[in-house]
Design a protein around this motif. Structure first.
Motif, PDB file in Angstrom:
ATOM      1  N   GLY A  51      -2.169   5.305   1.223  1.00  0.00           N
ATOM      2  CA  GLY A  51      -2.262   4.448   0.047  1.00  0.00           C
ATOM      3  C   GLY A  51      -1.916   5.161  -1.244  1.00  0.00           C
ATOM      4  O   GLY A  51      -1.093   6.080  -1.257  1.00  0.00           O
ATOM      5  N   GLY A  90       5.183  -0.853   0.698  1.00  0.00           N
ATOM      6  CA  GLY A  90       5.024  -1.047   2.127  1.00  0.00           C
ATOM      7  C   GLY A  90       6.099  -1.941   2.716  1.00  0.00           C
ATOM      8  O   GLY A  90       6.703  -1.619   3.751  1.00  0.00           O
ATOM      9  N   ALA A  97      -2.927   1.577   1.857  1.00  0.00           N
ATOM     10  CA  ALA A  97      -1.538   1.184   2.107  1.00  0.00           C
ATOM     11  C   ALA A  97      -1.490  -0.140   2.865  1.00  0.00           C
ATOM     12  O   ALA A  97      -2.433  -0.529   3.550  1.00  0.00           O
ATOM     13  CB  ALA A  97      -0.827   2.265   2.908  1.00  0.00           C
ATOM     14  N   ASN A 139       1.487  -1.016  -3.704  1.00  0.00           N
ATOM     15  CA  ASN A 139       1.404  -0.757  -2.268  1.00  0.00           C
ATOM     16  C   ASN A 139       2.090  -1.841  -1.451  1.00  0.00           C
ATOM     17  O   ASN A 139       2.708  -1.550  -0.421  1.00  0.00           O
ATOM     18  CB  ASN A 139      -0.061  -0.637  -1.842  1.00  0.00           C
ATOM     19  CG  ASN A 139      -0.630   0.742  -2.132  1.00  0.00           C
ATOM     20  OD1 ASN A 139       0.097   1.722  -2.195  1.00  0.00           O
ATOM     21  ND2 ASN A 139      -1.933   0.817  -2.316  1.00  0.00           N
TER      22      ASN A 139
END
Length: 300
Positions: free
Chosen positions: A221, A276, A235, A272
């Protein structure tokens, strides 16, 4: 008031991304990957991520007459990016990275032609952006003067590290950190700079100088620190295909939330999610989400 929320500084890259390698490249080994993409990289990823999130961003790009420059220009036009600050030169300005990408990290082998000296101050004074991202991060007096100039014109500075092999002992770096508004290295960069081996401790050390520090820690994260206040955001759980551009996508998400007046916790979550989702396809900008797509993840 200026209609330029973010000014993206930094020259383009064309990325050749190879995935599915059995090991990192090494001398004496002939390695074959399982897949390859040729995509615009570097600040193109930032500009595209901002565009899809509805942020009014302009990219100060310099392009030559070579095939890599033409490739990036055509991609920017197809994406609908604001190209009003593009500068064109009638000679090659090649900028290429070959990325070897794994689920946990990636590496680059890069080449750049010498780019002309084109100071950014005139564009900053004319555009008066609310934020400037990707200003040079080094200890030179010129970099500190540029940050001061941005502040004098009503802007703030979001600085990414772009990997450095230096430490905080480098002359001028601490002074530059005190001047920037947000400093957002990844974990490797933050630990290299501070000598720490933990992202939270590295963030705390850097926050001794910078008002707000974010350390992007991949699967762990993101960590943020401002004075004695600290935050952590986990994350996004995704199947990682290619990590190229994840940091740039995080930066775009974080700043998009900042511009909306969101608290730090939400800014980290925006970052994030964008970072991601970026890793779920090959090519840094390929899977950059729209604002509507990002909000669906926020509602989960």
């Amino acid at each position: 008031m200026s209609d330029c929320n973010v000014l993206v500084l930094a020259d383009y890259f064309c990325d050749i991304i190879i995935t599915g390698l059995s090991e990192p490249p090494r001398l004496g080994a002939d390695l074959f990957g399982q897949a390859m993409e040729i995509v615009p990289g570097g600040p193109y990823i930032l500009a595209t991520a901002f565009h899809r999130l509805g942020v009014k961003a302009r990219w100060m790009a310099r392009l030559g007459n070579d095939l890599f420059s033409r490739f990036v220009l055509e991609a920017a036009q197809r994406e609908g990016l604001d190209t009003s600050l593009f500068q064109f030169f009638d000679y090659p300005l090649r900028s290429l990275s070959v990325a070897f990408s794994f689920a946990h990290d990636r590496g680059f082998i890069s080449f750049m032609d010498p780019f002309p000296l084109t100071p950014a101050e005139g564009i900053i004074a004319a555009q008066k952006p609310r934020w400037v991202i990707n200003a040079p991060f080094d200890g030179s007096p010129q970099s500190r003067q540029l940050v001061d100039f941005i502040h004098q014109n009503g802007g703030k500075v979001y600085s990414d590290c772009q990997f450095q092999t230096v430490t905080l002992e480098e002359p001028g770096l601490v002074e530059l950190l005190r001047a920037v508004d947000v400093f957002a290295p990844n974990q490797s960069e933050a630990c290299q700079l501070t000598g720490e081996n933990d992202p939270a401790r590295a963030a705390a050390r850097l926050a001794e100088y910078c008002p707000l520090v974010i350390v992007k820690a991949g699967k762990d994260g993101a960590f943020a620190r401002a004075g004695q206040h600290s935050w952590h955001s986990p994350a996004l759980e995704v199947a990682v295909v290619d990590t190229t551009g994840a940091g740039d996508s995080f930066n775009a998400g974080f700043l998009a939330a900042q511009l909306r007046g969101e608290p730090i916790e939400t800014c980290l979550r925006y970052g994030n999610i964008c970072g991601g989702l970026c890793t779920t396809q090959r090519g840094g900008a390929t899977a950059a989400p729209t604002l509507a797509e990002l909000q669906k993840y926020l509602e989960r």
